[in-house]
Design a protein around this motif. Structure first.
Motif, PDB file in Angstrom:
ATOM      1  N   ALA A  78       0.829  -1.202   0.000  1.00  0.00           N
ATOM      2  CA  ALA A  78       0.000   0.000   0.000  1.00  0.00           C
ATOM      3  C   ALA A  78       0.868   1.258   0.000  1.00  0.00           C
ATOM      4  O   ALA A  78       0.616   2.214  -0.740  1.00  0.00           O
ATOM      5  N   VAL A  79       1.916   1.237   0.822  1.00  0.00           N
ATOM      6  CA  VAL A  79       2.828   2.389   0.900  1.00  0.00           C
ATOM      7  C   VAL A  79       3.634   2.516  -0.395  1.00  0.00           C
ATOM      8  O   VAL A  79       3.750   3.600  -0.978  1.00  0.00           O
ATOM      9  N   GLY A  80       4.189   1.403  -0.844  1.00  0.00           N
ATOM     10  CA  GLY A  80       5.039   1.432  -2.026  1.00  0.00           C
ATOM     11  C   GLY A  80       4.297   1.792  -3.290  1.00  0.00           C
ATOM     12  O   GLY A  80       4.818   2.524  -4.134  1.00  0.00           O
ATOM     13  N   ALA A  81       3.072   1.312  -3.447  1.00  0.00           N
ATOM     14  CA  ALA A  81       2.296   1.602  -4.652  1.00  0.00           C
ATOM     15  C   ALA A  81       1.984   3.092  -4.749  1.00  0.00           C
ATOM     16  O   ALA A  81       2.079   3.689  -5.834  1.00  0.00           O
ATOM     17  N   ALA A  82       1.622   3.703  -3.634  1.00  0.00           N
ATOM     18  CA  ALA A  82       1.341   5.138  -3.624  1.00  0.00           C
ATOM     19  C   ALA A  82       2.583   5.939  -4.004  1.00  0.00           C
ATOM     20  O   ALA A  82       2.520   6.898  -4.778  1.00  0.00           O
ATOM     21  N   ALA A  83       3.736   5.535  -3.470  1.00  0.00           N
ATOM     22  CA  ALA A  83       4.988   6.233  -3.759  1.00  0.00           C
ATOM     23  C   ALA A  83       5.378   6.078  -5.224  1.00  0.00           C
ATOM     24  O   ALA A  83       5.817   7.029  -5.877  1.00  0.00           O
ATOM     25  N   GLN A  84       5.216   4.878  -5.770  1.00  0.00           N
ATOM     26  CA  GLN A  84       5.595   4.630  -7.159  1.00  0.00           C
ATOM     27  C   GLN A  84       4.714   5.409  -8.130  1.00  0.00           C
ATOM     28  O   GLN A  84       5.192   5.890  -9.165  1.00  0.00           O
ATOM     29  N   LEU A  85       3.433   5.557  -7.806  1.00  0.00           N
ATOM     30  CA  LEU A  85       2.548   6.349  -8.652  1.00  0.00           C
ATOM     31  C   LEU A  85       2.970   7.811  -8.645  1.00  0.00           C
ATOM     32  O   LEU A  85       2.922   8.492  -9.670  1.00  0.00           O
ATOM     33  N   THR A  86       3.414   8.313  -7.500  1.00  0.00           N
ATOM     34  CA  THR A  86       3.897   9.693  -7.407  1.00  0.00           C
ATOM     35  C   THR A  86       5.119   9.886  -8.288  1.00  0.00           C
ATOM     36  O   THR A  86       5.240  10.880  -9.023  1.00  0.00           O
ATOM     37  N   LEU A  87       6.044   8.952  -8.237  1.00  0.00           N
ATOM     38  CA  LEU A  87       7.263   9.044  -9.039  1.00  0.00           C
ATOM     39  C   LEU A  87       6.964   8.922 -10.522  1.00  0.00           C
ATOM     40  O   LEU A  87       7.582   9.593 -11.357  1.00  0.00           O
ATOM     41  N   LEU A  88       6.019   8.068 -10.877  1.00  0.00           N
ATOM     42  CA  LEU A  88       5.628   7.912 -12.279  1.00  0.00           C
ATOM     43  C   LEU A  88       5.152   9.240 -12.843  1.00  0.00           C
ATOM     44  O   LEU A  88       5.561   9.659 -13.932  1.00  0.00           O
ATOM     45  N   MET A  89       4.298   9.915 -12.112  1.00  0.00           N
ATOM     46  CA  MET A  89       3.752  11.170 -12.598  1.00  0.00           C
ATOM     47  C   MET A  89       4.817  12.254 -12.666  1.00  0.00           C
ATOM     48  O   MET A  89       4.774  13.127 -13.525  1.00  0.00           O
ATOM     49  N   SER A  90       5.823  12.191 -11.787  1.00  0.00           N
ATOM     50  CA  SER A  90       6.827  13.254 -11.743  1.00  0.00           C
ATOM     51  C   SER A  90       7.833  13.156 -12.869  1.00  0.00           C
ATOM     52  O   SER A  90       8.400  14.157 -13.282  1.00  0.00           O
ATOM     53  N   GLN A  91       8.091  11.981 -13.416  1.00  0.00           N
ATOM     54  CA  GLN A  91       9.135  11.827 -14.429  1.00  0.00           C
ATOM     55  C   GLN A  91       8.571  11.615 -15.827  1.00  0.00           C
ATOM     56  O   GLN A  91       8.819  12.419 -16.719  1.00  0.00           O
ATOM     57  N   ASP A  92       7.839  10.540 -16.024  1.00  0.00           N
ATOM     58  CA  ASP A  92       7.402  10.199 -17.376  1.00  0.00           C
ATOM     59  C   ASP A  92       6.464  11.238 -17.975  1.00  0.00           C
ATOM     60  O   ASP A  92       6.563  11.564 -19.158  1.00  0.00           O
ATOM     61  N   VAL A  93       5.561  11.760 -17.156  1.00  0.00           N
ATOM     62  CA  VAL A  93       4.639  12.779 -17.661  1.00  0.00           C
ATOM     63  C   VAL A  93       5.397  14.049 -18.000  1.00  0.00           C
ATOM     64  O   VAL A  93       5.115  14.716 -19.012  1.00  0.00           O
ATOM     65  N   LEU A  94       6.399  14.393 -17.172  1.00  0.00           N
ATOM     66  CA  LEU A  94       7.208  15.579 -17.449  1.00  0.00           C
ATOM     67  C   LEU A  94       7.987  15.401 -18.756  1.00  0.00           C
ATOM     68  O   LEU A  94       8.063  16.316 -19.581  1.00  0.00           O
ATOM     69  N   LEU A  95       8.562  14.226 -18.945  1.00  0.00           N
ATOM     70  CA  LEU A  95       9.300  13.946 -20.186  1.00  0.00           C
ATOM     71  C   LEU A  95       8.387  14.071 -21.403  1.00  0.00           C
ATOM     72  O   LEU A  95       8.772  14.654 -22.425  1.00  0.00           O
ATOM     73  N   LEU A  96       7.191  13.533 -21.293  1.00  0.00           N
ATOM     74  CA  LEU A  96       6.249  13.596 -22.412  1.00  0.00           C
ATOM     75  C   LEU A  96       5.833  15.033 -22.694  1.00  0.00           C
ATOM     76  O   LEU A  96       5.811  15.469 -23.857  1.00  0.00           O
ATOM     77  N   ALA A  97       5.519  15.779 -21.641  1.00  0.00           N
ATOM     78  CA  ALA A  97       5.092  17.173 -21.818  1.00  0.00           C
ATOM     79  C   ALA A  97       6.195  18.015 -22.455  1.00  0.00           C
ATOM     80  O   ALA A  97       5.949  18.815 -23.359  1.00  0.00           O
TER      81      ALA A  97
END
Length: 225
Positions: A99-118
């Motif tokens: 539960a803790v790790g999944a929430a953290a990984q989703l935060t990191l996903l949004m911070s890097q891959d979405v930024l790269l795409l944008a």
């Protein structure tokens, strides 16, 4: 008469849906790496250059990662619930870590891959994007904690796999395969080897398929689904 028939039908439908989810979740993480436009843990400049060169592929990867998160999180929870019925303490610890790790990984996903795409789609200078990622995202104290907590997301499947092996609810080897998939996935991320990332997802899918059979026949053993 109608009610008596409806309740078993609902249970069967619920179990079938849960069983399908237990397979589709792990399968989604086996498929997502096929759209990765850059090797895992590569230099920031390489990631940015690859993202610009294949922004279309990156957009598919971002969407596939989002779909993977939607499917994978409840799938692991279902696998954990099956283990919970036979190895309560170990499985409970694994689910808490997940539960803790999944929430953290989703935060990191949004911070890097979405930024790269944008940045790629907006035509931002690559040097600027590299600086933002290195001096902004990577050095941000706001994202330091998610990075550390994401480690729990790596440990959790190992713990859940051990619990599943000890639970007696599926063949023990299925639990060990689930646990063994984690070092395969980590090795794939560390080396940027897509084949290892796919293999790790396939290993988890094998476990998910066996767990799905159990769920369809009897439910998780923890709920009345």
């Amino acid at each position: 008469m109608t009610t008596a028939q409806t309740v078993p039908e609902r249970r069967t439908t619920g179990r079938t849906a849960a069983g399908a989810l237990a397979v589709l979740g792990p399968l989604s993480i086996a498929v997502a790496p096929l759209f990765l436009p850059y090797p895992g843990f590569s230099e920031t400049s390489e990631m940015v250059a690859d993202s610009v060169a294949a922004s279309g592929k990156l957009s598919v990867y971002v969407l596939s990662n989002l779909l993977s998160a939607i499917l994978y999180v409840p799938a692991v929870v279902l696998i954990g619930l099956v283990a919970l019925a036979g190895a309560r303490r170990t499985a409970g610890a694994g689910l808490a870590l997940f539960a803790v790790g999944a929430a953290a990984q989703l935060t990191l996903l949004m911070s890097q891959d979405v930024l790269l795409l944008a940045a790629a789609e907006a035509g931002v200078d690559q040097a600027v994007t590299v600086k933002i990622l290195d001096d902004g995202v990577a050095a941000s104290p706001v994202l330091t904690w998610p990075s550390l907590l994401a480690i729990a997301g790596l440990i959790a499947p190992v713990v859940i796999g051990v619990a599943l092996a000890r639970s007696g609810r599926v063949p023990a080897w299925a639990g060990w395969v689930f646990a063994a998939s984690v070092p395969v996935l980590v090795a794939g991320q560390a080396t940027g080897t897509i084949a290892l990332l796919v293999l790790g997802g396939v290993l988890q899918t094998v476990t998910g398929a066996l767990v799905a059979q159990r769920i369809v026949r009897e439910g998780t053993g923890w709920t009345r689904a």
